[in-house]
Design a protein around this motif. Structure first.
Motif, PDB file in Angstrom:
ATOM      1  N   LEU A   1       0.833  -1.200   0.000  1.00 23.59           N
ATOM      2  CA  LEU A   1       0.000   0.000   0.000  1.00 23.59           C
ATOM      3  C   LEU A   1       0.872   1.256   0.000  1.00 23.59           C
ATOM      4  CD1 LEU A   1      -2.601   1.646   0.433  1.00 23.59           C
ATOM      5  CD2 LEU A   1      -2.552   0.999   2.827  1.00 23.59           C
ATOM      6  N   LYS A   2       1.901   1.244   0.831  1.00 22.07           N
ATOM      7  CA  LYS A   2       2.757   2.436   0.915  1.00 22.07           C
ATOM      8  C   LYS A   2       3.453   2.707  -0.424  1.00 22.07           C
ATOM      9  CE  LYS A   2       4.958   1.359   4.818  1.00 22.07           C
ATOM     10  NZ  LYS A   2       5.867   1.475   5.966  1.00 22.07           N
TER      11      LYS A   2
ATOM     12  N   PRO B   1      -1.150  -7.816  11.122  1.00 18.76           N
ATOM     13  CA  PRO B   1       0.228  -7.766  10.642  1.00 18.76           C
ATOM     14  C   PRO B   1       0.912  -9.137  10.654  1.00 18.76           C
ATOM     15  CG  PRO B   1       0.025  -6.700  12.795  1.00 18.76           C
ATOM     16  CD  PRO B   1      -1.352  -6.996  12.328  1.00 18.76           C
ATOM     17  N   THR B   2       1.673  -9.396   9.617  1.00 19.96           N
ATOM     18  CA  THR B   2       2.463 -10.629   9.550  1.00 19.96           C
ATOM     19  C   THR B   2       3.684 -10.476  10.464  1.00 19.96           C
ATOM     20  OG1 THR B   2       3.826  -9.772   7.782  1.00 19.96           O
ATOM     21  CG2 THR B   2       1.813 -10.929   7.140  1.00 19.96           C
ATOM     22  N   GLY B   3       4.466 -11.522  10.595  1.00 22.76           N
ATOM     23  CA  GLY B   3       5.662 -11.467  11.438  1.00 22.76           C
ATOM     24  C   GLY B   3       6.569 -10.288  11.111  1.00 22.76           C
TER      25      GLY B   3
ATOM     26  N   VAL C   1      -6.848  -5.800  -2.924  1.00 21.86           N
ATOM     27  CA  VAL C   1      -5.420  -6.069  -3.055  1.00 21.86           C
ATOM     28  C   VAL C   1      -4.807  -6.049  -1.658  1.00 21.86           C
ATOM     29  CG1 VAL C   1      -3.269  -5.095  -3.962  1.00 21.86           C
ATOM     30  CG2 VAL C   1      -5.375  -4.966  -5.304  1.00 21.86           C
ATOM     31  N   ALA C   2      -3.909  -6.978  -1.366  1.00 20.63           N
ATOM     32  CA  ALA C   2      -3.299  -7.020  -0.039  1.00 20.63           C
ATOM     33  C   ALA C   2      -2.399  -5.800   0.171  1.00 20.63           C
ATOM     34  CB  ALA C   2      -2.491  -8.290   0.123  1.00 20.63           C
ATOM     35  N   ALA C   3      -2.549  -5.166   1.328  1.00 20.92           N
ATOM     36  CA  ALA C   3      -1.684  -4.030   1.654  1.00 20.92           C
ATOM     37  C   ALA C   3      -0.287  -4.522   2.034  1.00 20.92           C
ATOM     38  CB  ALA C   3      -2.292  -3.219   2.799  1.00 20.92           C
ATOM     39  N   THR C   4      -0.219  -5.754   2.455  1.00 13.74           N
ATOM     40  CA  THR C   4       1.066  -6.345   2.827  1.00 13.74           C
ATOM     41  C   THR C   4       1.836  -6.728   1.565  1.00 13.74           C
ATOM     42  OG1 THR C   4       0.053  -7.244   4.809  1.00 13.74           O
ATOM     43  CG2 THR C   4       2.104  -8.276   4.077  1.00 13.74           C
ATOM     44  N   ALA C   5       3.122  -6.417   1.547  1.00 10.91           N
ATOM     45  CA  ALA C   5       3.938  -6.773   0.384  1.00 10.91           C
ATOM     46  C   ALA C   5       4.279  -8.259   0.436  1.00 10.91           C
ATOM     47  CB  ALA C   5       5.218  -5.941   0.387  1.00 10.91           C
TER      48      ALA C   5
END
Ligand SMILES: Nc1ncnc2c1ncn2[C@@H]1O[C@H](COP(=O)(O)OP(=O)(O)OP(=O)(O)O)[C@@H](O)[C@H]1O
Ligand SMILES: [Mg+2]
Length: 526
Positions: free
Chosen positions: A248-249, A405-407, A506-510
């Motif tokens: 996202l960023k 949040p993921t790890g 869309v996932a904000a996490t890369a």
């Protein structure tokens, strides 16, 4: 220039023989001048028209400045308009306050007569509030009267400076660049409000200096607050303070500067905006705030709940007012927090007039067609309530989903929240933000949201402060072990949010931050 847009719209409406127009504006004076300019200009209207104005206090005033006899009451004035055989524009100021059954009936006669008659005639209702009785809706067209453009405000400022310097009342130390900044700062104000702001900036010490810009900013803050719908938000965090959400960023960073003329030269359309949805407490609102700081644009928050609350004005008018103020402040970021709140009201029981749907339709249409650089960031929690039309392609540029949040993301969030606090030696003591500590905290907080991690840090700080000693590892471990995260207490709801988002957003996490090995990782193992 926005008033050119108004002139174009108005001349088109005149030529199209639209019988009744509604112009909503506080700026009666300026709007009248614009209407007069169009009515008399043979280039804009094929047949120039005489301008007559009516108000409850002065009655019907003819082009020569005299009052038409027997045309004080709105009914009589409308009858006089119906009997006029010359090409004319009748501007009725504040007619909205007197729209009784007789007036409504007469206006319907006007609609029929002006639409069909051989002589071009138009009736314009000019009022600070939009109020159209249901019976008249089909006969009336609404025209937006934009707030003054930068050139108008700049002209006002230059004139005020010239006048006051000539009389020796004030000293001015502004460069041309400063004047531009003053004019830009006053965008979004009516001409009258801008005049007040500049006057205040001048009178406090008889000097108009660059520092007086603060006065203009304050005036604008007040004007925006008075509307009760929009609010300037001072962003305290930048994108670096958002842990994780790299996808996202990155998307946002790539859109930095797209509102500049430079971008238009590349053929880029101005971005419409983005919808961020997801699990509570994971950084949706935080990201919205951080973008404006990152881009150096003012941040306006639109309170959808208030648009529909009925506390201020009608919801339809509220939406238009808010859009107009945001456009006048552009380039800016418009943050619509918890957009579904508005939707709840718009489809709620007790609303059988369709107002809610119409108001929301106004917003969606604007979102799709807006030409001003207003970057919309909408956030939503309750995705079940989001209607299909909001999610259709082309409304928002993208829909992002913010998950727990993921790890790697939790490591980033811990780093954001601890590094700031540990920069104080009295707090840090010997505690070091080592990879081992971060690894341990990350592991302990699987299934925790960013907000819960932040709460853990704060709770640990309370413990340390109570004993007036530096923060320790154990404080942090204890604080997070004592909390049961939302992902446990509301597991079902979060599963539903995820299932919804997996196909629509869309996932904000890369991808490089995804948890590997343990399914989606969260709530299980790091
Ligand atoms: N990814 C993150 N990085 C850093 N801090 C975070 C993150 N997510 C949440 N926080 C912290 O938690 C606070 C609350 O987050 P925020 O208001 O952005 O959540 P939200 O997703 O808008 O939640 P809600 O759905 O409840 O409105 C933030 O102010 C911030 O301090
Ligand atoms: Mg939020």
């Amino acid at each position: 220039m926005p008033s050119d847009g108004f002139r174009a719209d108005l001349s088109q409406a005149f030529r199209a023989r639209i019988p009744i127009l509604y112009v909503e504006s506080y700026e009666e004076h300026r709007a009248l001048a614009e209407i007069a300019a169009v009515a008399r200009d043979p280039e804009l209207v094929r047949t120039p028209r005489a301008l007559l104005t009516w108000s409850p206090t002065s009655g019907l005033i003819q082009p020569d400045g005299t009052a038409r006899r027997g045309a004080i009451d709105p009914e009589d004035a409308i009858v006089a308009a119906l009997r006029t055989e010359e090409p004319s524009v009748f501007v009725f100021c504040d007619l909205h306050a007197t729209l009784g059954p007789a007036v409504v009936r007469l206006l319907r006669d006007v609609a029929a007569a002006f639409r069909a008659g051989p002589v071009p005639r138009t009736l314009v209702i000019l009022a600070p509030a939009l109020h159209i009785p249901h019976d008249l809706e089909r006969d009336v067209s609404i025209l937006d009267f934009p707030l003054p453009a930068e050139t108008d405000i700049r002209a006002l400022l230059d004139r005020m400076i010239d006048d006051n310097v000539a009389t020796g009342r004030i000293t001015v130390t502004l460069t041309s660049g400063d004047r531009e900044r003053f004019a830009k700062a006053a965008l979004g104000l009516t001409l009258h409000e801008a005049e007040n702001a500049f006057a205040r900036a001048m009178v406090d010490d008889q000097v108009l200096a660059p520092a007086d810009l603060a006065v203009v900013h304050e005036e604008k803050r007040q004007a925006v607050r008075k509307s009760g719908l929009l609010e300037f938000v001072e962003p305290h965090a930048g994108l670096a303070d958002v842990g994780g959400l790299e996808n996202l960023k990155r998307w946002l960073v790539r859109r930095d500067g797209t509102w500049l003329d430079e971008a238009a030269a590349w053929g880029l359309p101005a971005p419409r905006g983005v919808l961020i949805t997801g699990v509570p407490g994971c950084g949706k609102s935080l990201t919205a705030k951080a973008v404006s700081a990152g881009w150096g644009l003012p941040l306006l928050r639109l309170d959808m709940g208030r648009v529909f609350s009925g506390l201020v004005g009608s919801s339809e008018q509220n939406m238009r007012t808010a859009i107009r103020a945001a456009e006048a402040t552009s380039p800016c970021v418009l943050w619509v927090d918890e957009i579904e709140k508005g939707l709840a009201a718009s489809s709620g029981s007790g609303d059988n007039t369709g107002t809610g749907a119409r108001v929301f339709g106004t917003f969606l249409t604007w979102l799709q067609e807006k030409t001003r650089p207003v970057f919309v960031i909408a956030t939503a929690n309750d995705i079940d309530r989001l209607p299909a039309e909001l999610l259709r392609k082309g409304r928002f540029d993208e829909i992002f989903f913010v998950d727990l949040p993921t790890g790697p993301e939790r490591t980033a969030i811990w780093t954001v929240h601890l590094s700031r606090r540990l920069s104080h030696p009295a707090v840090a003591g010997r505690l070091d933000l080592s990879p081992d500590l971060l690894f341990e905290l990350t592991k302990l907080t699987a299934g925790y949201s960013g907000a819960e991690i932040e709460q853990g840090v704060v709770a640990a700080l309370y413990d340390a402060f109570a004993e007036r000693r530096p923060l320790q590892r154990d404080d942090l471990v204890r604080a997070v072990s004592n909390t049961v995260p939302l992902s446990v207490t509301q597991a079902e709801r979060i599963a539903a949010i995820r299932a919804w988002a997996s196909t629509r957003a869309v996932a904000a996490t890369a991808p490089e931050d995804w948890d590997l090995g343990a399914g989606n990782g969260r709530a299980v193992e790091f």
